[in-house]
Scaffold this motif. Structure first.
Motif, PDB file in Angstrom:
ATOM      1  N   ILE A 177       1.691   5.329   0.001  1.00 39.52           N
ATOM      2  CA  ILE A 177       1.284   6.687   0.344  1.00 39.52           C
ATOM      3  C   ILE A 177       2.345   7.603  -0.247  1.00 39.52           C
ATOM      4  O   ILE A 177       3.536   7.434  -0.004  1.00 39.52           O
ATOM      5  N   ASN A 186      -7.349  12.548  -2.031  1.00 39.73           N
ATOM      6  CA  ASN A 186      -7.894  11.184  -2.078  1.00 39.73           C
ATOM      7  C   ASN A 186      -8.070  10.778  -3.530  1.00 39.73           C
ATOM      8  O   ASN A 186      -8.866  11.381  -4.254  1.00 39.73           O
ATOM      9  N   THR A 187      -7.357   9.738  -3.971  1.00 40.22           N
ATOM     10  CA  THR A 187      -7.460   9.323  -5.375  1.00 40.22           C
ATOM     11  C   THR A 187      -8.801   8.677  -5.685  1.00 40.22           C
ATOM     12  O   THR A 187      -9.277   8.749  -6.825  1.00 40.22           O
ATOM     13  N   LEU A 193       0.878  -1.169   0.000  1.00 42.55           N
ATOM     14  CA  LEU A 193       0.000   0.000   0.000  1.00 42.55           C
ATOM     15  C   LEU A 193       0.911   1.213   0.000  1.00 42.55           C
ATOM     16  O   LEU A 193       1.765   1.356   0.882  1.00 42.55           O
ATOM     17  N   GLY A 243      -1.305   2.921  -6.390  1.00 41.92           N
ATOM     18  CA  GLY A 243      -1.763   2.662  -5.038  1.00 41.92           C
ATOM     19  C   GLY A 243      -1.119   1.457  -4.384  1.00 41.92           C
ATOM     20  O   GLY A 243      -0.961   1.414  -3.163  1.00 41.92           O
ATOM     21  N   ASP A 257      -3.366  10.171  -0.709  1.00 47.02           N
ATOM     22  CA  ASP A 257      -4.001   9.074   0.028  1.00 47.02           C
ATOM     23  C   ASP A 257      -3.493   8.989   1.470  1.00 47.02           C
ATOM     24  O   ASP A 257      -2.385   9.430   1.787  1.00 47.02           O
ATOM     25  N   GLY A 276      -3.133   6.353  -8.911  1.00 45.31           N
ATOM     26  CA  GLY A 276      -4.024   5.679  -7.976  1.00 45.31           C
ATOM     27  C   GLY A 276      -4.080   4.190  -8.255  1.00 45.31           C
ATOM     28  O   GLY A 276      -3.068   3.553  -8.542  1.00 45.31           O
ATOM     29  N   ASP A 277      -5.273   3.627  -8.212  1.00 45.29           N
ATOM     30  CA  ASP A 277      -5.439   2.191  -8.460  1.00 45.29           C
ATOM     31  C   ASP A 277      -5.781   1.892  -9.917  1.00 45.29           C
ATOM     32  O   ASP A 277      -6.302   0.816 -10.234  1.00 45.29           O
ATOM     33  N   HIS A 284      -7.523   4.039   1.240  1.00 46.13           N
ATOM     34  CA  HIS A 284      -6.942   5.296   0.747  1.00 46.13           C
ATOM     35  C   HIS A 284      -7.453   6.524   1.505  1.00 46.13           C
ATOM     36  O   HIS A 284      -7.005   7.630   1.221  1.00 46.13           O
TER      37      HIS A 284
END
Length: 217
Positions: free
Chosen positions: A26, A65-66, A24, A198, A39, A159-160, A72
């Motif tokens: 950041i 925030n993505t 994960l 992400g 995030d 992001g993801d 996140h």
């Protein structure tokens, strides 16, 4: 957390999540006029590490925030006075799903997780010209997804919209695949040197060609 410097002003903090078999991430961008935190992880303990890294820095912090997924956003509440930015759909979905998502995933909480909604939202694009930081709408993994591009270093946070591992480079898509293809085209128009996601490692611009090849026609 593992700490990795990317370019001249990005720092990526990564914790490995054994249950997922991936990390994960950041992402912190140290801009000239502001710092940008992309995030907020699993809760207050994750944000304690970020705050310790920043120390007594007096520059304003902008939190981004993505997308709405809980891993996140759970550290948002650690920032009382800062701007917290998202797509307008992200704020709406967080508010709608918070209680349910917290209950289902509470075993992942690190420290505390409290509801803190974004306090600045946008639709298509938001730009900080003095720091050359661009936020723009990129649906794909989710319908509310945004990406962040540092024009100084060519560092893109997608992001993801990048798969969690190299073996699964195409992400799970909860929005229309054609919307995702349009987001990929937006990425390819940028002068990307590094791509932060992400959950995956830091990648190069060639990742978008790989994804398009796997998506096929």
């Amino acid at each position: 957390m593992k700490v990795e410097k990317v370019g001249t002003r990005s720092v990526v903090f990564t914790q490995f999540v054994e249950a997922w078999g991936c990390g994960l991430n950041i992402h912190l961008i140290l801009g000239e006029h502001r710092n940008y935190l992309i995030d907020t992880g699993f809760g207050s303990k994750d944000m304690d590490e970020i705050k310790a890294y920043l120390g007594d820095c007096q520059k304003p912090l902008v939190v981004i925030n993505t997308h709405f997924h809980w891993d996140h956003i759970w550290g948002n509440h650690c920032f009382d006075d800062e701007l917290i930015i998202s797509h307008y759909k992200c704020r709406e979905i967080i508010e709608e799903t918070w209680d349910d998502e917290l209950q289902k995933n509470k075993h992942f909480i690190k420290g505390e997780a409290k509801l803190k909604l974004p306090n600045l939202v946008f639709e298509d694009e938001l730009y900080f010209p003095d720091d050359k930081i661009k936020l723009f709408y990129t649906p794909g993994h989710t319908i509310d997804g945004i990406s962040v591009f540092d024009e100084v270093d060519g560092v893109l946070n997608a992001g993801d919209n990048i798969g969690d591992t190299d073996e699964e480079i195409v992400p799970t898509l909860y929005s229309d695949i054609e919307l995702y293809r349009k987001s990929l085209q937006l990425y390819k128009q940028l002068d990307v040197k590094f791509c932060v996601s992400g959950h995956n490692g830091t990648l190069g611009e060639e990742v978008f060609e790989r994804i398009e090849a796997e998506l096929g026609q």
